[in-house]
Each structure stands twice: as C-alpha cells, then as structure tokens.
Design an enzyme around this catalytic site. Structure first.
Site, PDB file in Angstrom:
ATOM      1  N   GLU A 106       0.833  -1.214   0.000  1.00 35.88           N
ATOM      2  CA  GLU A 106       0.000   0.000   0.000  1.00 35.88           C
ATOM      3  C   GLU A 106       0.861   1.254   0.000  1.00 35.88           C
ATOM      4  O   GLU A 106       0.524   2.243  -0.640  1.00 35.88           O
ATOM      5  CB  GLU A 106      -0.950  -0.027   1.193  1.00 35.88           C
ATOM      6  CG  GLU A 106      -2.021  -1.112   1.040  1.00 35.88           C
ATOM      7  CD  GLU A 106      -2.893  -1.258   2.259  1.00 35.88           C
ATOM      8  OE1 GLU A 106      -2.337  -1.431   3.366  1.00 35.88           O
ATOM      9  OE2 GLU A 106      -4.111  -1.193   2.114  1.00 35.88           O
ATOM     10  N   GLU A 126      -3.829  -9.573   3.736  1.00 43.62           N
ATOM     11  CA  GLU A 126      -4.532  -9.282   4.989  1.00 43.62           C
ATOM     12  C   GLU A 126      -5.672 -10.250   5.294  1.00 43.62           C
ATOM     13  O   GLU A 126      -5.971 -10.524   6.450  1.00 43.62           O
ATOM     14  CB  GLU A 126      -5.079  -7.859   4.969  1.00 43.62           C
ATOM     15  CG  GLU A 126      -4.014  -6.780   5.088  1.00 43.62           C
ATOM     16  CD  GLU A 126      -3.412  -6.368   3.755  1.00 43.62           C
ATOM     17  OE1 GLU A 126      -3.493  -7.149   2.786  1.00 43.62           O
ATOM     18  OE2 GLU A 126      -2.825  -5.273   3.697  1.00 43.62           O
TER      19      GLU A 126
END
Ligand code: T1G
Length: 703
Positions: A106, A126
């Site tokens: 990210e 995740e």
C-alpha cells in the site's frame, strides 16, 4: 530505536533515498511511518532534490503493518502515510526487493512509480489475518489493475511474483541487479515528467471492468460461500473493493476504514493473528538456542514406498530436495513409483501443477533397492509398516549403513521412539518425523524427541521440515505423541455419542457447521476404519481399562473399512466418494446400544461439539502437564495443520478460551460424574480453572 534509525534519508545526486531499516522484515512498527513522513517532508523542502526513492534495508521492502499492534486501540494518524506519499510535490519511486506485502504494498501504491528486483513478491494478504488492506489498497489496486484482478488478489491474499506483477501493471520495471542504483537511474528519468501519475486519479479500468462484468462481486460472494462460512473477512474484502467502483476515492477510503475496523476487533481476526505467531513460536524449542548447530540436509532417503513413504518423497521433491526411495523389492518399488507418478498426474490434470514441473519433481526421486544406495544421504526417514519389530529391523540396518552424522528419522505415528532408537548404536541421531496423511499435502510435521535425541538432531529435523514446506512442531515421546494422543478422546467420544442416540451424519454436520472441511466420520472412512481399529487394539492390549468401542469394532469385523471397501460409517456409490447415510449402520448402532443397555437421548449441536472437543482439551492439559508439549499454542498448530481445525477459530485451546477454563472445568467435572473415569479432569485443568488462567498460557511445570 529512534525514528531516525528506523528510517534513513540520504541523497544521491538529485535523488533522495528513504531507507526503512526495521529488521527482520521492515514491518511498519511505531516510528517507521513517522520516519518516512519526516523524510518525504525533508525531500520536498530541499530544492536540490528532484525525486525520491522509498526502499528497505536488509532482506525485504516492507512486509506490512506490525501485526502485533492490532487490537491495541491505538489512535489513528491524522494523515495516512500512503496519502502523504501520493500528494508529494516531487515524484517518489518505490524500490522493492524481497516482499512488499499488505501495508508495504500500500505504501508502494501511494508512490508514483514502482520498480523491483527480480524474485520479488508483492501482495495484499490481509485476509489471511482476518483483516483487509486498510491502507488504501482496496481503492488503489482496483484503479491500477482493474477491480476484477484486484478482487482476485485481495480475496486470495496470494503473493504475486515480480514478472506477473509487471504484467498486471503493479510494477513499472523489474531489474536483474543493483536495485537502488537502477532505481536512482529510473528516478532521474522521470523526475521532470508531468503530470504526476497518482493512482487515486485513475478510473478507466474501473469503468472498463464494470462494463464488462458488473456482476463480479455477487459472483465472488457466491464462489467463496462454502469456504467463507462463519467468517466476516472474505465478505468485507469484497465489499471494500466493490466500494472502489461505486464511491469517489475519498469516500471509498472512508468505507474501507469502516470495514477494516469491523474486522480488527473480530474474534476471527484475533484467532488468525494468534495462529500467525503461534506457528512461528512453534519453531522455538525452549532448550535449543540458535547456538545449536543445524545440519544442512541436501540429500534425503526414504525407506518404504507405501502411501506415506511416497508422500514424504514427494514433499522433498516438491521443494527441490533430491531423494532416494528405498523398498525391499523391485515390485514394491515399481508400485510406489507408479503411485507417485499418478499423484503428480492428477495435479497436472487439475491444473495445479505444470507438466514440465511434474517431470522435474519426479526426476528428483531415485528408486533404489539396496541400503548401500542411501548410505551417503544426509538424512533418512523410515516409513515402513507400523509395527515395532519391522521398524527396529530397519533401524538396525540404517545404523549399519548410514554415514556418520546422518539423521535417522522415523515416521511412526505413535510408536515409542526410544525403543526404535535402541535398535541403533547412535540414539542421539534418532528422532520422530511424524508426517500426516497425505504427506505431500498435509503441512503438519510432528518432531518427536527421544530420551537420547541430541539437540542438534532435533534442531536439524525442525529445519529440514521447514525446508520441505512443512510446519514443524517439536514434542516429547509418548503413545500417540501430542497430535494423535490429544485427538484420541475425540475419536472415542464421537463413537460413544452413537451409543447414546446420535447418528454419524448428525455429528458430521455439527463439525462441518463449526468449520471443519469434512466431518470426523467421513474422515474415518477416508483414512480407513482398519487403521483406527489397529490403534484401539494396541491401546486395549496395553490398558485393560481402555474403553472399547463395540460399534466401531463391529463395522471393522464386517469388513466395512470405509471408502476403500465401498462402505464404512457411510455407504459409497462406485467411483463416487460422496458419503451416503447407511440404514445398515443406523441398525447396527441401534442394536449395539440396546445390547449395551445405553439410555438413548437427543443432543443439541453445542453438546455434540463440546463432547468431542472438550474431551481433547482435557487430554491436551494432561500432555502439557507431563511436559510432552512445550506450550498450548503448539497443540493449536497441530490441530490446525494436522486435523483441519478451522484456522479462524485459532486452534483447540484458543477456542476453549472462548468458553473459559472455569466453565470448561465445570462441564468436564459434570461429565466425570455422569460418565466416570474417562472424563476425570486433569490436574492442570483444575489449576487453570482455580487461577482463572487462559488455556493458551498453560505451560509445563518448571523442571
Ligand atoms: N508484523 C510483525 N512481525 C512480523 C510481520 C508483521 N507484518 N511479518 C513477519 N513478522 C515477524 C515474524 O513473526 C517472525 O518473527 C519474523 O518477522 C520473520 O518472519 C494496514 C492491515 C514477510 C513472507 O501479512 O507473511 O499490513 O519469529 O518467520 O518465513 O493494510 O513473515 O523471528 O520473532 O514469517 O521469511 C500484512 C506477514 C500485515 C505479512 C516472511 N502483512 N509476514 O516470511 O519469515 S497487515 C503480512 C509474512 C497489514 C495494512 C494491513 C512473512 C514473510 P520471529 P517469518 P519468512
């Protein structure tokens, strides 16, 4: 470490280099985001700097947020680092090696360009922690590569190799060497390029994909339904990506944050984060430090080309380890090699293995029939018939044959490792390496320490397990070791429930609804009722008070071994593995219960679930009490990887903590009154209940 040390900032010509240095994997621990922000600010304030690079020291870029920090209720930063990176006045290039995962990717998506060294892997894993990419990944990745591909990467959590990442458009360049030097040259090349490439401003791929496949999100929800039952994370990940196609960027970030926060405090994510660390904790054997030398195993031997031996040989070959497979006769060896080839061909047909890779793996397995042909191997794993005298004969030959320093390992699932070692003059080189069937699929490896196993042997076997893709857990030596011994009461209780009025399909449904992929009776039919019978017989011979299971014995005596004979607890249609409830079994259950004079009753799902699992929790406490298991979380790892216990429930002991040691003790004490000795509460369970200590903190008594 102060922020400055966690993040360095230096100049190379007109390029500012921001280096994250937070070993071992540059997780975004407190201080790292702050250090990056300070560096970006310094770079933008320095007129001599035209562009910047964000990179990682050590073996990887940034492996993600610091998983230890979740659930601590820490205040969120006013500005997300990813957004500050994206809004920088000067272009920033992410220079990636090793891994860029989760928050790490990210951050890279917040940069304006992304370059990597070959061999790099990127991903948003995740979901494996019961979370979702909470740093803008669910909004930026769909804009960069299209929501369709982003949905696949985010709901699978898979690691994407650099070449594929470049094809997808995640990476702009992949370099063979000299990452920072190449990235500096790349940055100099784009320093003056305007307008900036900010992902948040892209929308063409969103529109194109939604035009092509507007139903992709509902289709994905349908596709995952069975695997995602009882879980929130899969659905929140889909909803977050979906938001990228329906909301403006800033709104999408807000929606992502809401969906993330729902997950961060969920039991499911707590369990998955616990499992992540428990698996790594298991690699630490309390009395074996990093000073203990670890033998490098480069050539393996496996004795026995049966189902287990063949599966073990495949595990080695799958991970690039040359392995010699030894059998007593050419005929048995040919049969074993044919079974291995068949197994690989099935994977190729299923599309999970490329044909050329199959040939490479198959070629690593060398069939031999003479002990002299394995003498120079670094380690040997015995996987012959589960009978002590046969094993001792093999170990005597291994002792006479194998080079000095070789690891002499047995795949026995329950037999006494010390007795096996006594057949050799080098018991210090002997240990158990208990694989779970099918050995080339199941990742669990139980490393059993004999009384005389040296620390080097144990440490080397743990490292060997990791090298062939297993999850190794060390434990002591007793009948059934830790996994099968803790599972034994579960296996008895499920049959005893039938005596009291349950049916196999009722018990299986409860366990499937709980999250198991298969019910225990269907698993019994898969493994073979003859295997279970042999274990029960051995325990009954050793212990006159052993609780017999007449229903299970009757099915065995009728030749109902399960799938292999077309009938066991269930009946099977030819060529079909679907279990069908069998009125014949219901009749046997009813008749046997009547002969035994057992009072019939009806059961709630919760009672069935707790009768099975709490019987094992009690035994697990005994195993810890005796020092056979080092920690409760090791038992959890064994149940996750050995028995298919649903990972989003953390493991047997983590699950028991949702009930609490006091309530578990009271329930077991009540069943002790009702059913007698087999439900006698263990001493450790009583101690935990009295002190209110959670199961996952249970430890063996200090020596
Ligand atoms: N946080 C804290 N510790 C970590 C960590 C992490 N993200 N990753 C690894 N460690 C520790 C690990 O416990 C071990 O410690 C050591 O590093 C070496 O790890 C906001 C919400 C990177 C592929 O899920 O997959 O970012 O045992 O033994 O086999 O959107 O570690 O030595 O004390 O596994 O070479 C997303 C998790 C987080 C990646 C390397 N990131 N890590 O494997 O080494 S959530 C992940 C891994 C997030 C944002 C979201 C692997 C690895 P110790 P290791 P490895």
């Amino acid at each position: 470490m102060s922020e400055k040390e966690l993040v360095r900032f230096e100049k190379r010509g007109a390029i500012g280099i921001i280096t994250v240095d937070n070993p071992p994997v540059n997780a975004l621990s407190p201080g790292v985001p702050e250090g990056i922000l300070a560096a970006v600010e310094a770079g933008n304030a320095d007129p001599a700097i035209k562009a910047m690079i964000l990179t990682g020291a050590g073996r990887s870029f940034i492996a993600g947020a610091d998983i230890r920090e979740f659930g601590k209720g820490k205040p969120r930063p006013a500005r997300k680092t990813q957004d500050v990176l994206e809004e920088s006045e000067k272009p920033i290039v992410a220079a990636i090696h090793g891994f860029a995962l989760g928050g790490g990717l990210e951050y890279a998506l917040g940069c304006h360009y992304r370059v990597a060294l070959k061999g790099t892997k990127v991903g948003l894993p995740e979901i494996a922690l019961g979370l979702l990419p909470g740093g803008g990944g669910t909004q930026r990745l769909p804009r960069l590569i299209g929501p369709k591909k982003a949905l696949d990467l985010i709901t699978s959590g898979r690691h994407v190799p650099a070449e594929e990442a470049k094809q997808l458009g995640i990476l702009d360049e992949v370099f063979d060497a000299d990452l920072v030097g190449s990235a500096v040259r790349f940055a100099e090349g784009i320093a003056d390029t305007r307008p900036f490439r900010r992902i948040c401003e892209l929308s063409d791929k969103l529109e194109a994909d939604m035009k092509a496949e507007p139903g992709m999100f509902d289709a994905k929800r349908k596709e995952i339904a069975r695997r995602a039952r009882n879980q929130k994370a899969p659905y929140n990940n889909i909803a977050a990506v979906e938001a990228s196609t329906t909301l403006p960027f800033a709104e999408g970030l807000k929606r992502e944050r809401e969906l993330f926060e729902e997950l961060e405090k969920s039991e499911e994510s707590r369990a998955l984060r616990y499992a992540f660390f428990a698996e790594r904790e298991a690699m630490r054997v309390p009395d074996i430090g990093k000073d203990v030398p670890v033998k490098k195993v480069e050539t393996m031997a496996v004795v026995g080309a049966g189902t287990m031996g063949g599966g073990i040989a495949m595990s080695c070959a799958d991970f690039g380890m040359p392995v010699r497979l030894l059998e007593a006769s050419q005929e048995a060896l040919d049969r074993g090699m044919a079974r291995i080839r068949k197994n690989y061909e099935v994977s190729v047909q299923r599309g999970s293995l490329a044909a050329d890779e199959m040939e490479r793996r198959f070629a690593r397995i060398t069939p031999v029939i003479d002990y002299d042909d394995i003498a120079d191997c670094d380690a040997v794993i015995e996987a012959v018939f589960e009978q002590m005298d046969v094993k001792k004969e093999v170990f005597a030959k291994l002792d006479a044959t194998m080079k000095d320093g070789a690891l002499l390992l047995t795949n026995t699932s329950a037999l006494d490792v010390d007795e096996i070692a006594s057949a050799t003059k080098r018991p210090e080189a002997v240990a158990g390496a208990h694989f779970f069937s099918p050995a080339n699929v199941m990742k669990m490896l139980e490393v059993v320490r004999g009384e005389k196993s040296s620390k080097e042997t144990v440490a080397s076997t743990m490292a060997l397990g990791k090298a062939i893709g297993k999850v190794p857990v060390a434990c002591g030596n007793c009948d059934g070791f830790v996994a099968n011994r803790s599972r034994a009461p579960f296996n008895s209780e499920m049959v005893i429930l039938l005596e009291e009025g349950c049916l196999p399909e009722q018990v299986d449904k409860v366990m499937i609804d709980f999250g198991y992929p298969m019910g225990p009776f269907a698993v019994g039919d898969l493994a073979g009722l003859d295997i279970g019978y042999a274990g029960r017989k051995r325990r009954a011979d050793a212990n006159p008070n052993y609780r017999k299971l007449p229903i299970a014995d009757k099915l065995y005596e009728m030749g109902r071994y399960g799938q292999k004979t077309g009938a066991g607890w269930y009946r099977y249609e030819k060529g079909d593995r679907t279990p069908h409830p069998d009125p014949e079994v219901a009749k046997i259950i009813k008749e046997t219960a009547a002969e035994m004079g057992v009072e019939q009753k009806t059961f709630t799902d919760q009672e069935i679930l707790r009768r099975l699992l709490l019987s094992s929790v009690n035994e697990a406490c005994r195993i810890i009490e005796e020092g056979i298991a080092y920690r409760a979380s090791d038992i959890d790892i064994m149940w996750l990887y050995g028995f298919g216990f649903p990972r989003y429930r953390g493991g047997l002991m983590f699950w028991a903590d949702q009930i609490g040691s006091r309530d578990v003790y009271n329930q077991i004490a009540a069943w002790h009154q009702q059913y007698g000795d087999r439900w006698k509460p263990s001493a450790l369970l009583r101690q935990l209940a009295e002190s209110g200590t959670p199961f996952r903190e249970a430890k063996p008594p200090a020596k």
